[in-house]
Design a protein around this motif. Structure first.
Motif, short mmCIF file in Angstrom:
data_model
loop_
_atom_site.label_atom_id
_atom_site.label_comp_id
_atom_site.label_asym_id
_atom_site.label_seq_id
_atom_site.Cartn_x
_atom_site.Cartn_y
_atom_site.Cartn_z
N ALA A 1 67.99 70.50 45.61
CA ALA A 1 67.03 70.01 44.62
C ALA A 1 67.62 70.01 43.22
O ALA A 1 67.43 69.06 42.45
CB ALA A 1 65.75 70.85 44.66
N THR A 2 68.35 71.06 42.87
CA THR A 2 68.95 71.10 41.53
C THR A 2 70.21 70.25 41.47
O THR A 2 70.53 69.67 40.43
CB THR A 2 69.28 72.55 41.11
OG1 THR A 2 70.26 73.10 41.99
CG2 THR A 2 68.03 73.42 41.13
N ALA B 1 69.12 66.35 41.52
CA ALA B 1 68.21 65.95 40.45
C ALA B 1 69.01 65.25 39.35
O ALA B 1 70.19 65.55 39.16
CB ALA B 1 67.49 67.17 39.89
N PRO B 2 68.39 64.33 38.60
CA PRO B 2 66.98 63.95 38.67
C PRO B 2 66.70 62.76 39.57
O PRO B 2 65.55 62.36 39.72
CB PRO B 2 66.67 63.59 37.21
CG PRO B 2 67.95 62.98 36.72
CD PRO B 2 69.05 63.76 37.40
N ARG C 1 64.62 63.81 44.92
CA ARG C 1 63.79 65.01 45.11
C ARG C 1 64.06 65.59 46.50
O ARG C 1 64.26 64.84 47.46
CB ARG C 1 62.31 64.68 44.97
CG ARG C 1 61.94 64.14 43.60
CD ARG C 1 60.46 63.87 43.44
NE ARG C 1 59.98 62.88 44.40
CZ ARG C 1 59.24 63.15 45.48
NH1 ARG C 1 58.90 64.39 45.77
NH2 ARG C 1 58.85 62.19 46.28
N TYR D 1 56.77 64.47 40.76
CA TYR D 1 57.21 65.55 39.87
C TYR D 1 57.34 66.87 40.64
O TYR D 1 57.22 67.95 40.09
CB TYR D 1 56.21 65.70 38.71
CG TYR D 1 56.74 66.46 37.51
CD1 TYR D 1 57.93 66.09 36.88
CD2 TYR D 1 56.04 67.56 37.00
CE1 TYR D 1 58.42 66.78 35.79
CE2 TYR D 1 56.52 68.27 35.90
CZ TYR D 1 57.70 67.86 35.30
OH TYR D 1 58.18 68.55 34.21
N THR E 1 59.86 69.01 43.26
CA THR E 1 61.15 69.14 43.95
C THR E 1 61.48 70.62 44.10
O THR E 1 61.01 71.47 43.33
CB THR E 1 62.27 68.39 43.20
OG1 THR E 1 63.40 68.23 44.08
CG2 THR E 1 62.71 69.10 41.93
#
Length: 270
Positions: A197-198, A201-202, A205, A255, A257
């Motif tokens: 997820a990190t 991103a962005p 998701r 919005y 994740t």
């Protein structure tokens, strides 16, 4: 300023392509139907070419979407790595990946659903290959497609046993098992969800769903014990996961994740 999109618009998956591993299985088939109903075209992935083809035909017939079956042995990393290319050649894009395929507690493997002292390290390795390594390889190979999508979403299907240890009282006097490798791989999948997820991103998701036990002619006394331990008073049905998948795959969760949505009737709240 434009008006907010309606819920119907947010949940629409028209024009998107979803790749579902284990798509011919019980939960995978239900997930395919949920995504197809919202308009997505579906790549059904299964170890059985006939199974994936049958599931794809069913989706096309019922929801009037494009669907195709792809056979893939998830224990073979190079085959998994080539899968996005095959799907891209058929559909032109990949927007959603659902990692649903797994060895589960009832899988007929040697040294699997047996007492801890008898669980085989070779089977442990096979389980981690399918349940954890294959999602890693697949997402890595499809990362470019997902980034280009504009709506890239990954959903990893974990388990309550990726969150909690087994209550062995449920299993006393039954032939059912709860392999260590299943718990370890499903717990690892949740942490992989956070890591991805990190990392992605962005543009992409990444979320997980942790299902509770699903009723499939579940025998007594396990059934009664499980139900008594569940606040909502029953085991899950496949359709119980449709809403969670629809939410996480679509812009309803634009919005959201790095999360694990537990769908277990309250089993893990104790």
């Amino acid at each position: 300023m434009n008006a907010d999109r309606s819920l119907r618009e947010l949940m629409s998956l028209k024009g998107r392509v979803a790749l579902v591993t284990g798509g011919a299985g019980h939960i995978g088939r239900s997930i395919g139907h949920a995504l197809a109903e919202l308009g997505a075209d579906i790549a059904v992935i299964d170890i059985s070419s006939s199974g994936s083809a049958d599931a794809a035909a069913e989706l096309s017939r019922q929801w009037k979407v494009a669907a195709a079956g792809f056979d893939c042995d998830l224990e073979q990393a190079e085959v998994v790595r080539d899968l996005p290319r095959r799907v891209r050649e058929r559909f032109g894009r990949i927007d959603i990946i659902v990692n649903c395929a797994a060895f589960v507690g009832t899988s007929g493997l040697e040294g699997w659903a047996v007492p801890f002292e008898q669980q085989a390290d070779a089977t442990w390795r096979r389980a981690l290959e399918v349940n954890l390594t294959a999602p890693f390889v697949l997402v890595q190979a499809a990362a470019g497609d997902l980034r280009a999508s504009g709506h890239g979403s990954i959903i990893n299907i974990s388990s309550i046993y990726g969150l909690a240890g087994p209550d062995w009282r449920l299993y006393e006097g039954t032939d059912l098992g709860n392999p260590a490798a299943y718990a370890a791989s499903k717990g690892g999948l949740i942490q992989a969800t956070r890591w991805l997820a990190t990392t992605l991103a962005p543009q992409v998701r990444v979320n997980a769903i942790a299902p509770g036990g699903v009723f499939r002619d579940t025998p007594e006394p396990f059934l009664g014990r499980y139900v008594a331990r569940t606040p909502l008073g029953r085991m899950a049905r496949e359709e119980d996961f449709k809403g969670a998948v629809a939410y996480l795959a679509s812009d309803l969760s634009a919005y959201v994740t790095g999360q694990c949505l537990t769908v277990d009737g309250g089993w893990t709240v104790w």
